[in-house]
Each structure stands twice: as structure tokens, then as C-alpha cells.
Design a protein around this motif. Structure first.
Motif, short mmCIF file in Angstrom:
data_model
loop_
_atom_site.label_atom_id
_atom_site.label_comp_id
_atom_site.label_asym_id
_atom_site.label_seq_id
_atom_site.Cartn_x
_atom_site.Cartn_y
_atom_site.Cartn_z
N SER A 201 0.81 -1.22 0.00
CA SER A 201 0.00 0.00 0.00
C SER A 201 0.85 1.27 0.00
N THR B 121 3.27 4.14 -1.32
CA THR B 121 3.18 4.77 -2.64
C THR B 121 4.50 5.40 -3.07
N THR C 189 0.47 2.86 -5.85
CA THR C 189 0.91 1.94 -4.79
C THR C 189 1.86 0.92 -5.41
#
Length: 329
Positions: free
Chosen positions: A219, A221, A257
Motif C-alpha cells: 500500500s 506509494t 501503490t
């Protein structure tokens, strides 16, 4: 504000020193400067740079290469300096962290000393890592960062922060004409296949049909700028008038992500690689996206190459590289 970049500045032939010129970014910069008609002196010690990145320029009448370590003084005569010498991926800069700090800090001191003697303009390739594990998002140039000064990434993060300090002290103390760019994640041909960066990792693993390694849950980024766009930003910043110092963020503000990048890479490589998840490394930033308002206003610059298009060129490069074909992209 919009700052006009002089056309005469862009076309005037200069002698330009590029430290780290055989590296990923440095070799692309050498190409662009040669194409613009400049004389280029490429300096590299080949710790992370490669001769193959510049071999297509060997023999060009306006290109010269010198093997040299920037931790030692350099005595040459040039009109401009681009200081790019530094390992830039965690695998490389953590291999010898003391030497990494020396390269960044002593290298900056030596190149600033050269620029002071020559009274010439000097560019510093800084990094988004000066923001650390940012708690301000997106990152603006006025943000001072959230950096661990004693962690395994500190040799690079704090080294680059110290280099920025040196550049601005030379500017204030000696009136040196400096340009400082903070580079966000960049990718493209000539990346090292084993440098541990996420784009090259994912592409090589996908092309080999190996599991795609994602650190953390995927998750976190990053924002990915294609190398051609970044080099354009370098030159635009270097061509701004005296007094425009930066720091200026250069990167792509479109955020992805790690899982999105992995899935896109698998799709574009036509791979059947599965995803595998490993623990997140210490101090790995959770999010990274540049605010490029300053670059848009000062340089008239913003990225033009979308991730899918840039990946297509990069995948083609690695495909040729892994199959043993000649690559000069």
C-alpha cells in the motif's frame, strides 16, 4: 511566477563537467548535452556507473571521459558543473555507508571548490529522500522532512541534506551560482538490473517469471518519473537566471501503490509471476509524491510521459539486456 529561460543560454556552446556521468541519470544527461552541441567531460569512478552506458559516446569529438573519485579534488577547466556523483539505490549506498557519506559530502565540497575557483554555475542532484518518511503529503520544498539520522538509510539521506547545506552556504558566503534539484523516483533504460530499485526489480522478476517481491503490504506509494522528463527538468533548472537556486522538486506527481505497479508490470511483461510479500525495510517511506508547483512556475516544466509509456520503453530495454542483445537506449 514564470521565469523566462534565455534562448541564447540554451544554444551557447559550453564545456560542461558531469560527475557520475556513466551512471543511469548521468549518461542520459551526457547524451542530451552532446545533442545540444556542448563539450562534455564525463567523470566517474564506476562504482555504480558503467562504461557500457557511455560507450556509444566514446570517440565523439565533443565527449571526454575521466576515471576519477570525487572524494579527491579535481582540477579541470569547465563552464558548468552537474554534480550527480553518488550511489542512489539502497543496495548500493548501504554497501559501504561511510564511503557513501564521503562521496556525497566530500564530493560536494570538492565540486563546490572547483566551481568557486572557476566562478561557474553548479548543479546539485539532491533527492526526495531529504524529506525522509514524510508526514507532509505531497512534499513541498519548504517541508524540512522527517529523517532518521542514525538509521541504515541515513548515510544517503543525511549526506544529501548536508550537501544541500554546503551548496547554500557557498552561495551565501561566496556568491556561488547554484542550482539544487530534489529528484523523486526516476526510471528508464540504463537502470542497473540488480540495483534494488522497485521498477527494475519488478521488471526483471516479471521477465524471468520469478515472484514479484513487494515489501510491506504493497500500500506504500511512489511517483515515477521517466528519465527523459527528468533530464529536461535538469537542463531547464540549469538555464534559469542567476539567483534562482532552488531547491526544486523534479518528479511525477501521479502516485501509485507498489501493488498497482507490480500488477501493471506483470500485465505489460505478459508474465505469470505471482506476488510475494516481505517485511518493510527500516525507515522505508510510506508515501512519496512531489508537489511540482514550483517547477511548473519557475521552469515551465512538468512530466509528459505517462507510466505505461515509460514502462514500455524500460521493459523493452531490460528484455534486450536479459537476452544478451546490445543495448544503447
Amino acid at each position: 511566477m514564470n521565469i523566462a529561460i534565455s534562448t541564447s543560454t540554451q544554444t551557447q556552446r559550453r564545456s560542461i563537467l558531469v560527475t557520475g556521468g556513466a551512471g543511469f541519470l548521468g549518461s542520459h544527461l551526457c547524451d542530451r548535452l552532446i545533442a545540444q552541441g556542448h563539450d562534455v567531460l564525463c567523470v566517474d569512478n564506476y562504482f555504480t556507473g558503467h562504461k557500457k552506458n557511455i560507450e556509444h559516446l566514446i570517440g565523439h569529438p565533443r565527449f571526454e571521459v575521466l576515471r576519477h573519485d570525487v572524494t579527491f579534488p579535481l582540477y579541470v577547466e569547465v563552464d558548468q558543473i552537474y554534480n550527480l556523483a553518488s550511489p542512489a539505490s539502497p543496495i548500493h549506498y548501504q554497501h559501504d555507508p561511510v564511503q557513501t557519506t564521503k562521496t556525497i559530502v566530500h564530493g560536494a565540497i570538492n565540486m563546490l571548490g572547483l566551481a568557486k575557483r572557476l566562478r561557474c554555475r553548479i548543479f546539485q542532484a539532491s533527492t526526495s529522500e531529504v524529506y525522509g518518511d514524510a508526514i507532509v503529503h505531497p512534499q513541498v520544498e519548504g517541508y524540512w522532512g522527517n529523517v532518521n539520522p542514525t538509521g541504515p538509510r541515513s548515510c544517503y539521506d543525511e549526506g544529501k541534506r548536508c550537501a544541500e547545506t554546503l551548496f547554500f552556504d557557498y552561495h551565501r558566503r561566496h556568491g556561488l551560482d547554484i542550482k539544487v534539484a530534489r529528484i523523486f523516483n526516476t526510471y528508464g533504460p540504463r537502470m542497473h538490473p540488480d540495483d534494488g530499485r522497485v521498477v527494475s526489480n519488478f521488471i526483471v522478476q516479471a521477465l524471468k517469471g520469478e515472484p514479484i517481491t513487494i515489501y510491506g503490504d504493497g500500500s506504500q506509494t511512489r511517483s515515477f518519473c521517466y528519465v527523459d522528463d527528468l533530464i529536461d527538468g535538469f537542463i531547464r533548472l540549469m538555464d534559469t537566471p542567476d539567483g534562482v537556486t532552488g531547491p526544486v522538486n523534479l518528479g511525477n506527481p501521479v502516485e501509485f501503490t507498489m501493488r498497482q505497479l507490480a500488477e501493471l508490470t506483470i500485465e505489460m511483461c505478459g508474465s505469470r509471476s505471482a506476488l510475494t510479500f516481505l517485511p518493510l525495510p527500516q525507515d522505508d517511506p510510506r508515501q512519496r509524491r512531489p508537489d511540482i508547483t514550483l517547477a511548473q512556475q519557475m521552469l515551465g516544466w512538468q512530466p509528459t510521459i505517462a507510466l505505461r509509456e515509460g514502462l514500455r520503453h524500460t521493459i523493452a530495454y531490460f528484455d534486450r539486456l536479459l537476452s544478451g542483445q546490445e543495448v544503447n537506449a
